[in-house]
Design a protein around this motif. Structure first.
Motif, PDB file in Angstrom:
ATOM      1  N   VAL A   2      37.209  37.446  34.392  1.00  0.00           N
ATOM      2  CA  VAL A   2      36.608  38.672  34.909  1.00  0.00           C
ATOM      3  C   VAL A   2      36.507  38.591  36.426  1.00  0.00           C
ATOM      4  O   VAL A   2      36.775  39.570  37.128  1.00  0.00           O
ATOM      5  N   GLU A   3      36.187  37.432  36.936  1.00  0.00           N
ATOM      6  CA  GLU A   3      36.079  37.241  38.391  1.00  0.00           C
ATOM      7  C   GLU A   3      37.424  37.502  39.075  1.00  0.00           C
ATOM      8  O   GLU A   3      37.494  38.166  40.109  1.00  0.00           O
ATOM      9  N   ASP A   4      38.505  36.998  38.492  1.00  0.00           N
ATOM     10  CA  ASP A   4      39.838  37.230  39.064  1.00  0.00           C
ATOM     11  C   ASP A   4      40.200  38.716  39.037  1.00  0.00           C
ATOM     12  O   ASP A   4      40.774  39.243  39.991  1.00  0.00           O
ATOM     13  N   ILE A   5      39.881  39.371  37.954  1.00  0.00           N
ATOM     14  CA  ILE A   5      40.178  40.803  37.838  1.00  0.00           C
ATOM     15  C   ILE A   5      39.408  41.588  38.897  1.00  0.00           C
ATOM     16  O   ILE A   5      39.956  42.473  39.547  1.00  0.00           O
TER      17      ILE A   5
ATOM     18  N   THR B 272      40.988  43.807  41.948  1.00  0.00           N
ATOM     19  CA  THR B 272      40.606  45.216  42.044  1.00  0.00           C
ATOM     20  C   THR B 272      40.039  45.521  43.424  1.00  0.00           C
ATOM     21  O   THR B 272      40.373  46.550  44.025  1.00  0.00           O
ATOM     22  N   GLU B 273      39.198  44.653  43.930  1.00  0.00           N
ATOM     23  CA  GLU B 273      38.636  44.864  45.264  1.00  0.00           C
ATOM     24  C   GLU B 273      39.731  44.849  46.322  1.00  0.00           C
ATOM     25  O   GLU B 273      39.691  45.652  47.265  1.00  0.00           O
ATOM     26  N   LEU B 274      40.708  43.978  46.192  1.00  0.00           N
ATOM     27  CA  LEU B 274      41.820  43.935  47.140  1.00  0.00           C
ATOM     28  C   LEU B 274      42.622  45.237  47.086  1.00  0.00           C
ATOM     29  O   LEU B 274      42.946  45.809  48.119  1.00  0.00           O
ATOM     30  N   ARG B 275      42.941  45.690  45.869  1.00  0.00           N
ATOM     31  CA  ARG B 275      43.690  46.946  45.728  1.00  0.00           C
ATOM     32  C   ARG B 275      42.896  48.115  46.268  1.00  0.00           C
ATOM     33  O   ARG B 275      43.431  48.980  46.962  1.00  0.00           O
ATOM     34  N   TYR B 276      41.597  48.163  45.973  1.00  0.00           N
ATOM     35  CA  TYR B 276      40.758  49.264  46.452  1.00  0.00           C
ATOM     36  C   TYR B 276      40.680  49.243  47.969  1.00  0.00           C
ATOM     37  O   TYR B 276      40.771  50.273  48.626  1.00  0.00           O
TER      38      TYR B 276
END
Length: 84
Positions: free
Chosen positions: A68-71, A75-79
């Motif tokens: 979950v941490e990796d996901i 997601t934060e990088l993409r956002y």
């Protein structure tokens, strides 16, 4: 872009609301307000379609082996890239 004239009916309460929006200076006339409502609804419908497609893609992709941490990090990088 062509223009189509429509005749629509409102309740007195709805008509009062529309007039109030125009009187407040948010819109120059009734038609402008109604067109604003249509554009807003179109945009929200498009957002909903994109969300449904993303959900379907996620469901079809199966179970991830990532934590979950990796996901969250991905997601934060993409956002961050998408929204500056």
């Amino acid at each position: 872009m062509g223009v189509v004239r429509k005749s629509i009916t409102f309740t007195e309460q709805q008509d009062d609301w529309i007039k109030k929006q125009v009187e407040q200076g948010d819109f120059t006339n009734d038609s402008e307000y109604i067109r604003h409502l249509v554009r807003t609804h179109q945009a929200s419908q498009q957002d909903l379609i994109e969300l449904e497609m993303a959900l379907e893609e996620g469901l079809m992709s199966g179970v991830s082996d990532k934590s979950v941490e990796d996901i969250w990090k991905e997601t934060e990088l993409r956002y961050g890239k998408k929204n500056g």
